[in-house]
Design a protein around this motif. Structure first.
Motif, PDB file in Angstrom:
ATOM      1  N   GLN A  35       0.815  -1.164  -0.305  1.00  0.00           N
ATOM      2  CA  GLN A  35      -0.281   0.490   0.103  1.00  0.00           C
ATOM      3  C   GLN A  35       0.981   1.156   0.186  1.00  0.00           C
ATOM      4  OE1 GLN A  35      -2.822  -0.649   3.682  1.00  0.00           O
ATOM      5  NE2 GLN A  35      -4.263  -1.370   2.274  1.00  0.00           N
ATOM      6  N   LYS A  36       2.284   1.129   0.430  1.00  0.00           N
ATOM      7  CA  LYS A  36       2.809   2.000   0.778  1.00  0.00           C
ATOM      8  C   LYS A  36       3.407   2.439  -0.644  1.00  0.00           C
ATOM      9  CE  LYS A  36       4.263   2.699   5.596  1.00  0.00           C
ATOM     10  NZ  LYS A  36       5.408   2.581   6.505  1.00  0.00           N
ATOM     11  N   LYS A  37       4.430   1.216  -1.254  1.00  0.00           N
ATOM     12  CA  LYS A  37       4.507   2.053  -2.638  1.00  0.00           C
ATOM     13  C   LYS A  37       3.452   2.114  -3.314  1.00  0.00           C
ATOM     14  CE  LYS A  37       7.959  -1.923  -2.247  1.00  0.00           C
ATOM     15  NZ  LYS A  37       8.146  -3.086  -2.703  1.00  0.00           N
ATOM     16  N   MET A  38       2.126   1.776  -3.433  1.00  0.00           N
ATOM     17  CA  MET A  38       0.847   2.656  -4.146  1.00  0.00           C
ATOM     18  C   MET A  38       0.915   3.937  -4.088  1.00  0.00           C
ATOM     19  SD  MET A  38      -2.544   0.625  -4.850  1.00  0.00           S
ATOM     20  CE  MET A  38      -3.756   1.296  -5.327  1.00  0.00           C
ATOM     21  N   LEU A  39       1.446   4.116  -2.943  1.00  0.00           N
ATOM     22  CA  LEU A  39       1.078   5.891  -2.345  1.00  0.00           C
ATOM     23  C   LEU A  39       2.182   6.670  -3.180  1.00  0.00           C
ATOM     24  CD1 LEU A  39      -0.580   5.353   1.444  1.00  0.00           C
ATOM     25  CD2 LEU A  39      -1.854   6.388  -1.021  1.00  0.00           C
ATOM     26  N   ASP A  40       3.020   5.896  -2.593  1.00  0.00           N
ATOM     27  CA  ASP A  40       4.153   7.092  -3.558  1.00  0.00           C
ATOM     28  C   ASP A  40       4.456   6.740  -5.279  1.00  0.00           C
ATOM     29  OD1 ASP A  40       5.312   6.618  -0.824  1.00  0.00           O
ATOM     30  OD2 ASP A  40       7.148   4.909  -1.344  1.00  0.00           O
ATOM     31  N   VAL A  41       3.695   5.853  -5.798  1.00  0.00           N
ATOM     32  CA  VAL A  41       3.640   5.517  -7.114  1.00  0.00           C
ATOM     33  C   VAL A  41       3.018   6.917  -7.974  1.00  0.00           C
ATOM     34  CG1 VAL A  41       2.358   4.296  -8.506  1.00  0.00           C
ATOM     35  CG2 VAL A  41       4.226   3.473  -7.814  1.00  0.00           C
ATOM     36  N   ALA A  42       1.794   7.098  -6.365  1.00  0.00           N
ATOM     37  CA  ALA A  42       0.440   7.840  -6.908  1.00  0.00           C
ATOM     38  C   ALA A  42       0.618   9.127  -6.927  1.00  0.00           C
ATOM     39  CB  ALA A  42      -0.258   7.377  -6.064  1.00  0.00           C
ATOM     40  N   GLN A  43       1.494   9.376  -5.649  1.00  0.00           N
ATOM     41  CA  GLN A  43       2.066  10.351  -5.097  1.00  0.00           C
ATOM     42  C   GLN A  43       2.997  11.354  -6.282  1.00  0.00           C
ATOM     43  OE1 GLN A  43       4.025  10.675  -1.338  1.00  0.00           O
ATOM     44  NE2 GLN A  43       3.611  12.970  -0.584  1.00  0.00           N
ATOM     45  N   GLN A  44       4.180  10.046  -7.199  1.00  0.00           N
ATOM     46  CA  GLN A  44       4.894  10.958  -8.460  1.00  0.00           C
ATOM     47  C   GLN A  44       4.507  11.245  -9.246  1.00  0.00           C
ATOM     48  OE1 GLN A  44       8.116  11.400  -7.793  1.00  0.00           O
ATOM     49  NE2 GLN A  44       8.000  11.563 -10.468  1.00  0.00           N
ATOM     50  N   HIS A  45       2.969  10.102  -9.781  1.00  0.00           N
ATOM     51  CA  HIS A  45       2.003  10.404 -10.504  1.00  0.00           C
ATOM     52  C   HIS A  45       1.344  12.228 -10.718  1.00  0.00           C
ATOM     53  CE1 HIS A  45      -0.245   9.667 -14.050  1.00  0.00           C
ATOM     54  NE2 HIS A  45      -1.123  10.480 -13.809  1.00  0.00           N
TER      55      HIS A  45
END
Length: 194
Positions: A35-45
């Motif tokens: 979930q944290k990795k997904m949030l990092d990806v979403a934040q970068q996007h």
């Protein structure tokens, strides 16, 4: 002979509880990392999208102030940080529960029932907290984007289309996060019943 069997049975129960506690903790930690990795990806996007919107806005004559995009970026960043904090809380609670289970292994049946109920309650609370944070962030982003689109010179431009696309992306991410939480909650309930 029965005393020896009793010790063997207690040792097996201890081993089983420790195995289950370790498996549970590792599962929660793995889900948290995903979930944290997904949030990092979403934040970068999000950062990349905001940068693209700013570039389009700067090239459009009469484009309104781009402060709204900075506000949207900050809001999404706060949302991601809130989500990560909630995830960390869930991991800490699961580790505490596993520790309780290991400490109280001598009364396995009581502990199992208590830990299962506590674990289920913890998962439900963490899920509710994360869903509220997701909904808050999505609503805040929608308000910011709607306000941005209402500014003079935005309607009918590529900037408006990009802002709408960004908003749709945030809503999709929010729905995906909520669905992941639903799946995790169902898995937790299934494990609790097993």
């Amino acid at each position: 002979m029965s005393t020896t069997q009793g010790f063997t049975s207690a040792a097996k129960q201890t081993e089983i509880v420790e195995s289950i506690a370790t498996l549970y903790t590792k599962g929660v930690e793995r889900l948290a990392e995903a979930q944290k990795k997904m949030l990092d990806v979403a934040q970068q996007h999000n950062v990349e999208t905001i940068d693209a919107l700013k570039k389009m806005g700067l090239g459009t004559p009469g484009a309104p102030g781009l402060f709204v995009l900075d506000l949207a970026a900050a809001s999404f960043g706060q949302y991601a940080d809130l989500q990560k904090d909630a995830i960390d809380l869930a991991v800490e609670q699961s580790q505490t529960l596993a520790g309780i289970a290991k400490e109280r292994v001598n009364s396995v049946s009581k502990t199992t029932d208590g830990v299962t109920a506590l674990a289920q309650e913890t998962v439900e609370r963490a899920t509710a907290l994360q869903k509220k944070a997701i909904e808050f962030s999505a609503a805040q982003t929608k308000t910011v984007i709607d306000t941005f689109k209402q500014q003079s010179g935005v309607a009918g431009t590529p900037v408006e289309a990009a802002a709408t696309s960004f908003q749709n992306g945030v809503e999709t991410i929010a729905e995906t996060q909520k669905e992941l939480l639903n799946i995790a909650g169902k898995a937790s309930q299934t494990k609790a019943r097993a």
